[in-house]
Design an enzyme around this catalytic site. Structure first.
Site, PDB file in Angstrom:
ATOM      1  N   HIS A   1      20.904  13.588  18.890  1.00 15.35           N
ATOM      2  CA  HIS A   1      22.056  14.418  18.537  1.00 15.35           C
ATOM      3  C   HIS A   1      21.879  15.756  19.680  1.00 15.35           C
ATOM      4  O   HIS A   1      22.667  16.371  20.190  1.00 15.35           O
ATOM      5  CB  HIS A   1      22.194  15.074  17.444  1.00 15.35           C
ATOM      6  CG  HIS A   1      22.338  14.175  16.212  1.00 15.35           C
ATOM      7  ND1 HIS A   1      21.355  13.595  15.319  1.00 15.35           N
ATOM      8  CD2 HIS A   1      23.285  13.156  15.993  1.00 15.35           C
ATOM      9  CE1 HIS A   1      21.716  12.684  14.415  1.00 15.35           C
ATOM     10  NE2 HIS A   1      23.079  12.626  14.925  1.00 15.35           N
TER      11      HIS A   1
ATOM     12  N   LYS B   1      24.840   5.201  21.748  1.00 14.54           N
ATOM     13  CA  LYS B   1      24.194   4.487  20.686  1.00 14.54           C
ATOM     14  C   LYS B   1      25.329   3.687  19.876  1.00 14.54           C
ATOM     15  O   LYS B   1      25.225   2.715  19.391  1.00 14.54           O
ATOM     16  CB  LYS B   1      23.592   5.205  19.750  1.00 14.54           C
ATOM     17  CG  LYS B   1      22.451   4.411  19.018  1.00 14.54           C
ATOM     18  CD  LYS B   1      22.134   4.670  17.603  1.00 14.54           C
ATOM     19  CE  LYS B   1      23.340   5.207  16.848  1.00 14.54           C
ATOM     20  NZ  LYS B   1      22.926   5.298  15.459  1.00 14.54           N
TER      21      LYS B   1
ATOM     22  N   GLN C   1      34.832   7.441   6.042  1.00 15.99           N
ATOM     23  CA  GLN C   1      34.157   6.407   6.815  1.00 15.99           C
ATOM     24  C   GLN C   1      33.598   5.575   6.143  1.00 15.99           C
ATOM     25  O   GLN C   1      32.716   4.539   6.743  1.00 15.99           O
ATOM     26  CB  GLN C   1      33.575   6.875   8.295  1.00 15.99           C
ATOM     27  CG  GLN C   1      32.557   7.788   8.089  1.00 15.99           C
ATOM     28  CD  GLN C   1      32.396   8.402   9.651  1.00 15.99           C
ATOM     29  OE1 GLN C   1      33.055   9.186  10.127  1.00 15.99           O
ATOM     30  NE2 GLN C   1      31.133   8.035  10.295  1.00 15.99           N
TER      31      GLN C   1
ATOM     32  N   MET D   1      27.027  13.699  11.858  1.00 16.16           N
ATOM     33  CA  MET D   1      26.981  13.637  10.277  1.00 16.16           C
ATOM     34  C   MET D   1      25.749  14.213   9.932  1.00 16.16           C
ATOM     35  O   MET D   1      25.125  14.112   8.824  1.00 16.16           O
ATOM     36  CB  MET D   1      27.122  12.456   9.996  1.00 16.16           C
ATOM     37  CG  MET D   1      28.432  11.594  10.199  1.00 16.16           C
ATOM     38  SD  MET D   1      28.901  10.561   9.000  1.00 16.16           S
ATOM     39  CE  MET D   1      27.719   9.444   9.173  1.00 16.16           C
TER      40      MET D   1
ATOM     41  N   ARG E   1      19.741   7.030   9.987  1.00 20.22           N
ATOM     42  CA  ARG E   1      19.308   5.915   9.113  1.00 20.22           C
ATOM     43  C   ARG E   1      18.037   5.515   9.140  1.00 20.22           C
ATOM     44  O   ARG E   1      17.540   4.658   8.108  1.00 20.22           O
ATOM     45  CB  ARG E   1      20.512   4.938   9.174  1.00 20.22           C
ATOM     46  CG  ARG E   1      21.830   5.223   8.299  1.00 20.22           C
ATOM     47  CD  ARG E   1      22.957   4.058   8.219  1.00 20.22           C
ATOM     48  NE  ARG E   1      23.970   4.339   7.707  1.00 20.22           N
ATOM     49  CZ  ARG E   1      25.182   4.816   8.107  1.00 20.22           C
ATOM     50  NH1 ARG E   1      25.255   4.771   9.462  1.00 20.22           N
ATOM     51  NH2 ARG E   1      26.308   4.965   7.602  1.00 20.22           N
TER      52      ARG E   1
HETATM   53  N1  LIG Z   1      19.696   7.740  19.598  1.00 23.48           N
HETATM   54  C1  LIG Z   1      20.989   8.536  20.019  1.00 23.48           C
HETATM   55  N2  LIG Z   1      20.945   9.087  21.174  1.00 23.48           N
HETATM   56  C2  LIG Z   1      22.186   9.548  21.662  1.00 23.48           C
HETATM   57  N3  LIG Z   1      22.875   9.847  20.684  1.00 23.48           N
HETATM   58  C3  LIG Z   1      23.142   9.371  19.533  1.00 23.48           C
HETATM   59  C4  LIG Z   1      22.072   8.913  19.011  1.00 23.48           C
HETATM   60  N4  LIG Z   1      22.026   8.485  17.590  1.00 23.48           N
HETATM   61  C5  LIG Z   1      23.331   8.986  17.562  1.00 23.48           C
HETATM   62  N5  LIG Z   1      23.746   9.357  18.519  1.00 23.48           N
HETATM   63  C6  LIG Z   1      25.261  10.132  18.393  1.00 23.48           C
HETATM   64  O1  LIG Z   1      25.055  11.200  17.654  1.00 23.48           O
HETATM   65  C7  LIG Z   1      26.698  11.384  17.131  1.00 23.48           C
HETATM   66  C8  LIG Z   1      26.576  11.719  15.797  1.00 23.48           C
HETATM   67  O2  LIG Z   1      26.076  10.640  15.078  1.00 23.48           O
HETATM   68  P1  LIG Z   1      25.551  10.384  13.806  1.00 23.48           P
HETATM   69  O3  LIG Z   1      25.312  11.702  13.120  1.00 23.48           O
HETATM   70  O4  LIG Z   1      26.198   9.423  13.197  1.00 23.48           O
HETATM   71  O5  LIG Z   1      24.081   9.946  13.950  1.00 23.48           O
HETATM   72  P2  LIG Z   1      23.153   8.633  13.794  1.00 23.48           P
HETATM   73  O6  LIG Z   1      21.944   8.719  14.245  1.00 23.48           O
HETATM   74  O7  LIG Z   1      24.088   7.796  14.813  1.00 23.48           O
HETATM   75  O8  LIG Z   1      23.523   8.290  12.348  1.00 23.48           O
HETATM   76  P3  LIG Z   1      23.708   7.006  11.866  1.00 23.48           P
HETATM   77  O9  LIG Z   1      22.278   6.522  11.490  1.00 23.48           O
HETATM   78  O10 LIG Z   1      24.565   7.303  10.760  1.00 23.48           O
HETATM   79  O11 LIG Z   1      24.372   6.075  12.508  1.00 23.48           O
HETATM   80  C9  LIG Z   1      27.379  10.157  17.725  1.00 23.48           C
HETATM   81  O12 LIG Z   1      28.233  10.363  18.803  1.00 23.48           O
HETATM   82  C10 LIG Z   1      26.280   9.208  18.267  1.00 23.48           C
HETATM   83  O13 LIG Z   1      26.763   8.363  18.804  1.00 23.48           O
HETATM   84  C1  LIG Z   2      31.953  10.855  15.338  1.00 22.07           C
HETATM   85  C2  LIG Z   2      31.301  11.058  13.784  1.00 22.07           C
HETATM   86  C3  LIG Z   2      30.847  12.465  13.618  1.00 22.07           C
HETATM   87  C4  LIG Z   2      32.700  11.147  12.858  1.00 22.07           C
HETATM   88  O1  LIG Z   2      32.226  11.204  11.422  1.00 22.07           O
HETATM   89  C5  LIG Z   2      30.565  10.050  13.307  1.00 22.07           C
HETATM   90  O2  LIG Z   2      31.298   8.779  13.132  1.00 22.07           O
HETATM   91  C6  LIG Z   2      29.022  10.099  13.822  1.00 22.07           C
HETATM   92  O3  LIG Z   2      28.358  10.718  13.676  1.00 22.07           O
HETATM   93  O4  LIG Z   2      28.740   9.062  14.724  1.00 22.07           O
HETATM   94  N1  BAL Z   3      26.956   7.038  13.646  1.00 21.54           N
HETATM   95  C1  BAL Z   3      27.985   6.111  13.008  1.00 21.54           C
HETATM   96  C2  BAL Z   3      28.427   6.715  11.965  1.00 21.54           C
HETATM   97  C3  BAL Z   3      28.433   5.972  10.582  1.00 21.54           C
HETATM   98  O1  BAL Z   3      27.661   4.982  10.829  1.00 21.54           O
HETATM   99  O2  BAL Z   3      29.037   6.064   9.687  1.00 21.54           O
END
Ligand SMILES: Nc1ncnc2c1ncn2[C@@H]1O[C@H](COP(=O)(O)OP(=O)(O)OP(=O)(O)O)[C@@H](O)[C@H]1O
Ligand SMILES: CC(C)(CO)[C@@H](O)C(=O)[O-]
Ligand code: BAL
Length: 330
Positions: A83, A195, A107, A76, A233
């Site tokens: 990431h 995560k 979502q 996202m 976040r």
């Molecule tokens: N600290 C991390 N280490 C490895 N992978 C991560 C980490 N944080 C997020 N991801 C992964 O990155 C992908 C995209 O997640 P997303 O863009 O929602 O980021 P996020 O940091 O988890 O954001 P949010 O704060 O919305 O949960 C998902 O597969 C998530 O599990």
């Molecule tokens: C897998 C995903 C990209 C779907 O919008 C989201 O849930 C996230 O970033 O973890």
């Molecule tokens: N990393 C999960 C995306 C969400 O919280 O919406």
């Protein structure tokens, strides 16, 4: 086709294999030297980016025509080192890697942070280029959800409980968009972060149940020096909240250690819950579950591979995290 090229300072791409010699998912590819042949000089390389399904499909078809295997990392945006680690993992498995950035409205429930969610597309493109990613797919909401869109993936199994208690809409939105993204990109390998452990299990199940021809891989959680899991976040946290947030990792670490040392699940869980309630403003869950199915464990010592998972609130920010907690003999 509209293919936008974002010129960035980045290290050079690896050589692609010759046609017909694509790396096969499941075998670790030889990467060659990651060092820069131009010494310290920056090399300007473009990061192609597409915003519509036809443009994406044209790039994917070109890659397939050249015999490339394809890796995919859905996100996202507001990219951080977690990431980028997923992108690097995909690069070790596939010849070409696409990352998507799409803040998926489906979502988020009304009242959640869809509008406030950080959006940093230019910085994201720069980070992806720097990592060696080959394509940014940033679809518009209209491209993903055209007028009349009426289909949702519905789930049971690992989607029940935990995140679904606090966010009942969440996994249907995730599963629907991920099904679309996987169908659009048609990768050989897609990498999701541990995560979001429940999300990873839900998507693994979804790909198996819907016969999607893709290997779903997990990437390890990348953490700050004090153990806080990186998350887009985390930018919502004030200085004082940021310090408290790091306690989540400590509580889960203690919980996992208790279980690996054979302490009864009920006792270890009660201790972790108490610590979480003392530290955070609200606790959605702190629990030990079967690592494969997320089923609830019995009260005694864990008798199968186990995961401890938590969701808490610090101020108005919701944090999730988890750890493996399996006894060495199980
Ligand atoms: N600290 C991390 N280490 C490895 N992978 C991560 C980490 N944080 C997020 N991801 C992964 O990155 C992908 C995209 O997640 P997303 O863009 O929602 O980021 P996020 O940091 O988890 O954001 P949010 O704060 O919305 O949960 C998902 O597969 C998530 O599990
Ligand atoms: C897998 C995903 C990209 C779907 O919008 C989201 O849930 C996230 O970033 O973890
Ligand atoms: N990393 C999960 C995306 C969400 O919280 O919406």
């Amino acid at each position: 086709m509209r293919l936008h090229r974002v010129a960035r300072n980045a290290r050079p791409r690896r050589d692609a294999p010759a046609k017909g010699q694509s790396r096969v998912p499941g075998k670790r590819a030889s990467l060659g030297s990651p060092s820069c042949p131009h010494g310290a000089l920056p090399v300007i390389l473009p990061l192609p980016s597409v915003h519509s399904v036809p443009d994406l499909r044209a790039v994917i078809a070109g890659w397939r025509a050249q015999g490339f295997s394809i890796g995919f990392v859905p996100t996202m945006g507001a990219l951080h080192a977690g990431h980028i680690a997923l992108v690097r993992q995909a690069l070790t498995r596939c010849d070409r890697v696409a990352a998507s950035v799409f803040v998926n409205p489906a979502q988020f429930a009304p009242g959640e942070d869809f509008d406030a969610y950080p959006r940093t597309l230019d910085a994201d493109a720069a980070k992806l280029a720097e990592a060696g990613c080959h394509l940014l797919y940033a679809p518009t909401a209209r491209a993903m959800y055209p007028d009349g869109f009426s289909t949702t993936v519905s789930l049971k199994g690992p989607a029940l409980g935990l995140e679904s208690e606090a966010r009942p809409h969440f996994f249907a939105g995730v599963a629907t968009v991920v099904t679309k993204l996987l169908t659009q990109v048609s990768p050989d390998v897609a990498v999701f972060g541990e995560k979001d452990y429940q999300q990873y299990l839900v998507i693994k199940r979804l790909a198996a149940d819907l016969d999607l021809p893709v290997a779903i891989e997990a990437g390890e959680t990348v953490r700050e020096a004090d153990g806080l899991a990186l998350s887009s976040r985390n930018v919502y946290l004030s200085g004082q909240e940021r310090q408290r947030a790091a306690r989540l990792n400590v509580i889960l670490d203690d919980f996992a250690r208790d279980l690996t040392e054979g302490r009864a699940v009920a006792e270890a869980e009660a201790a972790a819950l108490k610590a979480a309630h003392e530290t955070f403003d609200a606790v959605d869950y702190v629990t030990a579950r079967c690592a494969q199915t997320l089923e609830i464990l019995g009260p005694g010592p864990a008798d199968r591979p186990t995961r401890v998972l938590a969701a808490v609130r610090v101020g108005t920010t919701r944090l999730i995290d988890n750890r493996a907690a399996s006894r060495p003999d199980r």
